[in-house]
Design an enzyme around this catalytic site. Structure first.
Site, PDB file in Angstrom:
ATOM      1  N   ASP A   1      39.704   4.271  23.471  1.00 57.05           N
ATOM      2  CA  ASP A   1      40.326   5.333  24.252  1.00 57.05           C
ATOM      3  C   ASP A   1      40.042   6.677  23.597  1.00 57.05           C
ATOM      4  O   ASP A   1      39.761   6.752  22.400  1.00 57.05           O
ATOM      5  CB  ASP A   1      41.840   5.069  24.315  1.00 57.05           C
ATOM      6  CG  ASP A   1      42.597   6.176  25.001  1.00 57.05           C
ATOM      7  OD1 ASP A   1      42.260   6.518  26.147  1.00 57.05           O
ATOM      8  OD2 ASP A   1      43.533   6.724  24.376  1.00 57.05           O
ATOM      9  N   ARG A   2      40.148   7.754  24.370  1.00 57.93           N
ATOM     10  CA  ARG A   2      39.867   9.095  23.839  1.00 57.93           C
ATOM     11  C   ARG A   2      41.132   9.784  23.333  1.00 57.93           C
ATOM     12  O   ARG A   2      41.317   9.952  22.141  1.00 57.93           O
ATOM     13  CB  ARG A   2      39.197   9.951  24.926  1.00 57.93           C
ATOM     14  CG  ARG A   2      38.696  11.289  24.395  1.00 57.93           C
ATOM     15  CD  ARG A   2      38.189  12.180  25.490  1.00 57.93           C
ATOM     16  NE  ARG A   2      39.305  12.916  26.101  1.00 57.93           N
ATOM     17  CZ  ARG A   2      39.139  13.878  26.989  1.00 57.93           C
ATOM     18  NH1 ARG A   2      37.938  14.211  27.415  1.00 57.93           N
ATOM     19  NH2 ARG A   2      40.185  14.503  27.491  1.00 57.93           N
ATOM     20  N   ASP A   3      41.994  10.224  24.241  1.00 57.22           N
ATOM     21  CA  ASP A   3      43.153  11.048  23.890  1.00 57.22           C
ATOM     22  C   ASP A   3      44.217  10.209  23.187  1.00 57.22           C
ATOM     23  O   ASP A   3      44.723   9.239  23.738  1.00 57.22           O
ATOM     24  CB  ASP A   3      43.746  11.689  25.147  1.00 57.22           C
ATOM     25  CG  ASP A   3      42.732  12.559  25.885  1.00 57.22           C
ATOM     26  OD1 ASP A   3      41.936  13.235  25.220  1.00 57.22           O
ATOM     27  OD2 ASP A   3      42.731  12.537  27.128  1.00 57.22           O
TER      28      ASP A   3
ATOM     29  N   GLN B   1      41.571  10.010  33.233  1.00 60.20           N
ATOM     30  CA  GLN B   1      41.683  11.464  33.307  1.00 60.20           C
ATOM     31  C   GLN B   1      42.331  11.868  34.628  1.00 60.20           C
ATOM     32  O   GLN B   1      41.720  12.513  35.479  1.00 60.20           O
ATOM     33  CB  GLN B   1      40.312  12.115  33.137  1.00 60.20           C
ATOM     34  CG  GLN B   1      39.734  11.941  31.750  1.00 60.20           C
ATOM     35  CD  GLN B   1      40.570  12.625  30.685  1.00 60.20           C
ATOM     36  OE1 GLN B   1      41.046  13.740  30.861  1.00 60.20           O
ATOM     37  NE2 GLN B   1      40.774  11.948  29.565  1.00 60.20           N
TER      38      GLN B   1
ATOM     39  N   HIS C   1      40.762   9.496  38.789  1.00 57.95           N
ATOM     40  CA  HIS C   1      41.776   9.264  39.817  1.00 57.95           C
ATOM     41  C   HIS C   1      43.193   9.389  39.259  1.00 57.95           C
ATOM     42  O   HIS C   1      43.406   9.283  38.058  1.00 57.95           O
ATOM     43  CB  HIS C   1      41.567   7.888  40.450  1.00 57.95           C
ATOM     44  CG  HIS C   1      40.172   7.703  40.957  1.00 57.95           C
ATOM     45  ND1 HIS C   1      39.282   6.848  40.350  1.00 57.95           N
ATOM     46  CD2 HIS C   1      39.506   8.312  41.956  1.00 57.95           C
ATOM     47  CE1 HIS C   1      38.127   6.918  40.992  1.00 57.95           C
ATOM     48  NE2 HIS C   1      38.231   7.804  41.972  1.00 57.95           N
TER      49      HIS C   1
ATOM     50  N   CYS D   1      42.275   2.590  42.573  1.00 52.65           N
ATOM     51  CA  CYS D   1      40.845   2.454  42.318  1.00 52.65           C
ATOM     52  C   CYS D   1      40.671   1.260  41.380  1.00 52.65           C
ATOM     53  O   CYS D   1      41.641   0.750  40.837  1.00 52.65           O
ATOM     54  CB  CYS D   1      40.293   3.726  41.681  1.00 52.65           C
ATOM     55  SG  CYS D   1      41.004   4.082  40.060  1.00 52.65           S
TER      56      CYS D   1
ATOM     57  N   LYS E   1      42.264   2.443  33.955  1.00 57.84           N
ATOM     58  CA  LYS E   1      42.796   1.438  33.036  1.00 57.84           C
ATOM     59  C   LYS E   1      44.246   1.141  33.390  1.00 57.84           C
ATOM     60  O   LYS E   1      44.979   2.060  33.710  1.00 57.84           O
ATOM     61  CB  LYS E   1      42.724   1.948  31.582  1.00 57.84           C
ATOM     62  CG  LYS E   1      41.340   2.132  31.054  1.00 57.84           C
ATOM     63  CD  LYS E   1      41.321   2.560  29.600  1.00 57.84           C
ATOM     64  CE  LYS E   1      41.733   3.994  29.432  1.00 57.84           C
ATOM     65  NZ  LYS E   1      41.690   4.480  28.045  1.00 57.84           N
TER      66      LYS E   1
ATOM     67  N   ASP F   1      45.955   3.830  22.190  1.00 52.87           N
ATOM     68  CA  ASP F   1      47.340   4.114  21.816  1.00 52.87           C
ATOM     69  C   ASP F   1      48.338   3.775  22.921  1.00 52.87           C
ATOM     70  O   ASP F   1      49.529   4.030  22.763  1.00 52.87           O
ATOM     71  CB  ASP F   1      47.490   5.579  21.389  1.00 52.87           C
ATOM     72  CG  ASP F   1      47.255   6.558  22.532  1.00 52.87           C
ATOM     73  OD1 ASP F   1      46.388   6.276  23.391  1.00 52.87           O
ATOM     74  OD2 ASP F   1      47.931   7.602  22.564  1.00 52.87           O
TER      75      ASP F   1
END
Length: 185
Positions: free
Chosen positions: A9-11, A53, A92, A100, A104, A129
């Site tokens: 994951d990014r953020d 996002q 989305h 969709c 995730k 996280d």
């Protein structure tokens, strides 16, 4: 031939979660993440960033702003000696009307990555996280690791404790993953 990957994951996992970052100036890597990813890079294990996002659907950030933040993250990783092999995002929203297959814990982004990079989802690790970052491991037979952060909900920790793994850092998760790959070989 398919290979294992590190889905991350990014953020809140790679970079400090600043909630809908719209400017590259808001990108700050979490200490140690570049070194951890570089260990995968050195072993030719693809690092695939997967990120929801919903800020795009909500109008909080534009696609161009998302791309600018993604580019800065890539630059920061490279500057510190690591890289992501690919990044997938779901633009989305979280509402049922925005349904969709890519958001995730849906498997759309993972299946697309598997097809485009010849990956074996069952041999891969899923790190994040939030429970939605880890939950795809249950559906694919992979390894799920929750790295609790300041925004991780208590019920997500309990779910991970019961059905996956909890580790304090990305480096710990990568160490576990690499050792499990050696045992399986």
């Amino acid at each position: 031939m398919t290979r294992a990957a590190c889905f991350v994951d990014r953020d809140g996992t790679l970079m400090v979660d600043t909630h809908y970052p719209s400017s590259p100036d808001r990108v700050k890597l979490i200490p140690g993440v570049a070194d951890a990813l570089a260990r995968c890079n050195a072993r030719n294990i693809p690092v695939i960033v997967v990120t929801n996002q919903s800020g795009i659907a909500r109008g909080l950030i534009t696609p161009a702003q998302y791309e600018a933040v993604r580019d800065r993250l890539d630059q920061e990783l490279l500057r510190q000696g690591a890289h992501a092999d690919a990044t997938y995002h779901c633009p989305h929203g979280a509402n049922p009307s925005d349904a969709c297959d890519c958001r995730k814990p849906g498997l759309g982004m993972y299946q697309r990555a598997a097809q485009e990079h010849a990956l074996d989802l069952s041999r891969s690790i899923y790190i994040g996280d939030r429970w939605s970052d880890v939950q795809p491991a249950l559906a694919t037979g992979g390894i799920g690791v929750l790295i609790p952060g300041p925004d991780t909900r208590a019920d997500h920790i309990e779910l991970a404790r019961a059905q996956a793994h909890i580790m304090p850092t990305l480096d710990d998760a990568i160490t576990y993953f690499l050792s499990s790959m050696q045992e399986a070989a």
